[in-house]
Design a protein around this motif. Structure first.
Motif, mmCIF file in Angstrom:
data_model
loop_
_atom_site.group_PDB
_atom_site.id
_atom_site.type_symbol
_atom_site.label_atom_id
_atom_site.label_comp_id
_atom_site.label_asym_id
_atom_site.label_seq_id
_atom_site.Cartn_x
_atom_site.Cartn_y
_atom_site.Cartn_z
ATOM 1 N N ASN A 9 13.497 -3.338 -2.518
ATOM 2 C CA ASN A 9 12.620 -4.459 -2.860
ATOM 3 C C ASN A 9 11.206 -4.111 -2.440
ATOM 4 O O ASN A 9 10.983 -3.703 -1.285
ATOM 5 C CB ASN A 9 13.046 -5.743 -2.142
ATOM 6 C CG ASN A 9 14.299 -6.362 -2.729
ATOM 7 O OD1 ASN A 9 14.852 -5.850 -3.698
ATOM 8 N ND2 ASN A 9 14.749 -7.461 -2.156
ATOM 9 N N GLU A 11 6.778 -5.084 -3.174
ATOM 10 C CA GLU A 11 5.669 -5.732 -3.857
ATOM 11 C C GLU A 11 4.445 -4.859 -3.634
ATOM 12 O O GLU A 11 4.147 -4.479 -2.502
ATOM 13 C CB GLU A 11 5.436 -7.141 -3.314
ATOM 14 C CG GLU A 11 6.590 -8.099 -3.559
ATOM 15 C CD GLU A 11 6.298 -9.502 -3.056
ATOM 16 O OE1 GLU A 11 5.255 -9.673 -2.379
ATOM 17 O OE2 GLU A 11 7.100 -10.396 -3.340
ATOM 18 N N ARG A 103 6.225 -6.671 -8.709
ATOM 19 C CA ARG A 103 7.369 -6.920 -7.827
ATOM 20 C C ARG A 103 8.557 -6.191 -8.450
ATOM 21 O O ARG A 103 8.929 -6.472 -9.582
ATOM 22 C CB ARG A 103 7.654 -8.409 -7.687
ATOM 23 C CG ARG A 103 8.900 -8.701 -6.847
ATOM 24 C CD ARG A 103 9.182 -10.184 -6.714
ATOM 25 N NE ARG A 103 8.149 -10.842 -5.909
ATOM 26 C CZ ARG A 103 7.287 -11.715 -6.385
ATOM 27 N NH1 ARG A 103 7.303 -12.035 -7.666
ATOM 28 N NH2 ARG A 103 6.392 -12.285 -5.592
ATOM 29 N N GLU A 216 0.330 -1.492 -0.953
ATOM 30 C CA GLU A 216 0.637 -2.890 -0.690
ATOM 31 C C GLU A 216 -0.633 -3.721 -0.873
ATOM 32 O O GLU A 216 -1.548 -3.311 -1.562
ATOM 33 C CB GLU A 216 1.248 -3.024 0.703
ATOM 34 C CG GLU A 216 2.616 -2.349 0.789
ATOM 35 C CD GLU A 216 3.284 -2.518 2.132
ATOM 36 O OE1 GLU A 216 4.450 -2.918 2.145
ATOM 37 O OE2 GLU A 216 2.641 -2.243 3.164
ATOM 38 N N LYS A 217 -0.689 -4.876 -0.257
ATOM 39 C CA LYS A 217 -1.725 -5.848 -0.591
ATOM 40 C C LYS A 217 -3.141 -5.361 -0.306
ATOM 41 O O LYS A 217 -4.084 -5.756 -0.975
ATOM 42 C CB LYS A 217 -1.452 -7.159 0.153
ATOM 43 C CG LYS A 217 -0.157 -7.823 -0.289
ATOM 44 C CD LYS A 217 0.085 -9.134 0.429
ATOM 45 C CE LYS A 217 1.384 -9.780 -0.035
ATOM 46 N NZ LYS A 217 1.645 -11.062 0.654
#
Length: 261
Positions: A9, A11, A103, A216-217
């Protein structure tokens, strides 16, 4: 040896750039100050490994057509294998995307008869971690959208993993090929495979390597510097969308000259 692979998983942001083949080496040298090659690139003789992706869609090509709206939320479904597609593991993946944010959910399957999962909805007993939940979601989406195999793509990837961030990847994808596929099969047939990395599909002639910067973010500073140093211009390229665009004649799409994201 511990093999580093993508989590089941994740994102992340995916920034795509189309570059010419002669830029692969200088960008690689820059990246190597912050990254190391991933396991599969490290063991490959030419530092590139093959990725096979069997993409799914509905009889009406719902997933493909949903990409026509560039800003819309859309998704892909695929079964992925590495190398020649003859040995497990196989990865059942759903990739949800809104603009550059992704995602991705994967289920790792190690059984040889992975086709039975899709034909009969049989979930293997030896799945680990999030693979069970992700496979159940995959099967639910398969039934909801009535999807089946439509096209098999293969490309060669050179990949790096950051050593200074929790998660960041740099990948170069090249030698993009496809074949029509209506069976549960991830093994390409070289006699049937066709290249689609030609100038008519790419935004700029000669730039037929897909560079992806994934993080990532928060985008690391070294990725920002890389973009500036090599004057990279953001592009968009979907392996599923453009292989389908090459293979099928979809009048409204061809007329618009759409490059799928």
């Amino acid at each position: 040896m511990s093999i580093q692979v993508s989590p089941l998983n994740l994102e992340r942001y995916e920034l795509k750039y189309l570059i010419s083949p002669d830029m692969v080496e200088p960008i690689s040298k820059y990246v190597e100050a912050y990254c190391k090659m991933d396991y599969f690139s490290e063991i490959a003789p030419d530092k590139c490994y093959k990725i096979n992706s069997l993409y799914l869609d509905s009889p009406s090509l719902y997933i493909l057509r949903s990409k026509e709206t560039a800003e819309a939320f859309h998704f892909n479904m695929r079964v992925r294998s590495y190398g020649e597609g003859l040995k497990p593991p196989y990865f059942f993946e759903i990739k949800y995307k809104l603009r550059e944010f992704v995602r991705k959910k994967r289920a790792k399957v190690t059984c040889e008869n992975w086709q039975d999962i899709l034909e009969y909805g049989l979930i293997p007993e030896n799945l680990e971690g999030m693979s069970v939940d992700n496979l159940e979601e995959f099967l639910f989406m398969k039934m909801t959208y009535n999807v089946g195999p439509v096209i098999l793509t293969q490309y060669k990837r050179k990949a790096y993993l950051s050593e200074v961030d929790d998660y960041a990847r740099v990948t170069f994808d090249m030698s993009l090929r496809y074949q029509e596929m209506f069976e549960w099969n991830v093994k390409p047939d070289d006699k049937m495979m066709c290249n689609y990395d030609h100038p008519d599909i790419f935004e700029e002639p000669g730039k037929n390597v897909v560079l992806e910067l994934k993080c990532e973010k928060k985008i690391p500073y070294w990725i920002v510097d890389l973009i500036r140093k090599f004057q990279l211009q953001r592009g968009s390229f979907s392996k599923f969308g453009n292989s389908m665009l090459t293979h099928y004649t979809i009048p409204e799409v061809m007329a618009a000259g759409t490059l799928y994201r």
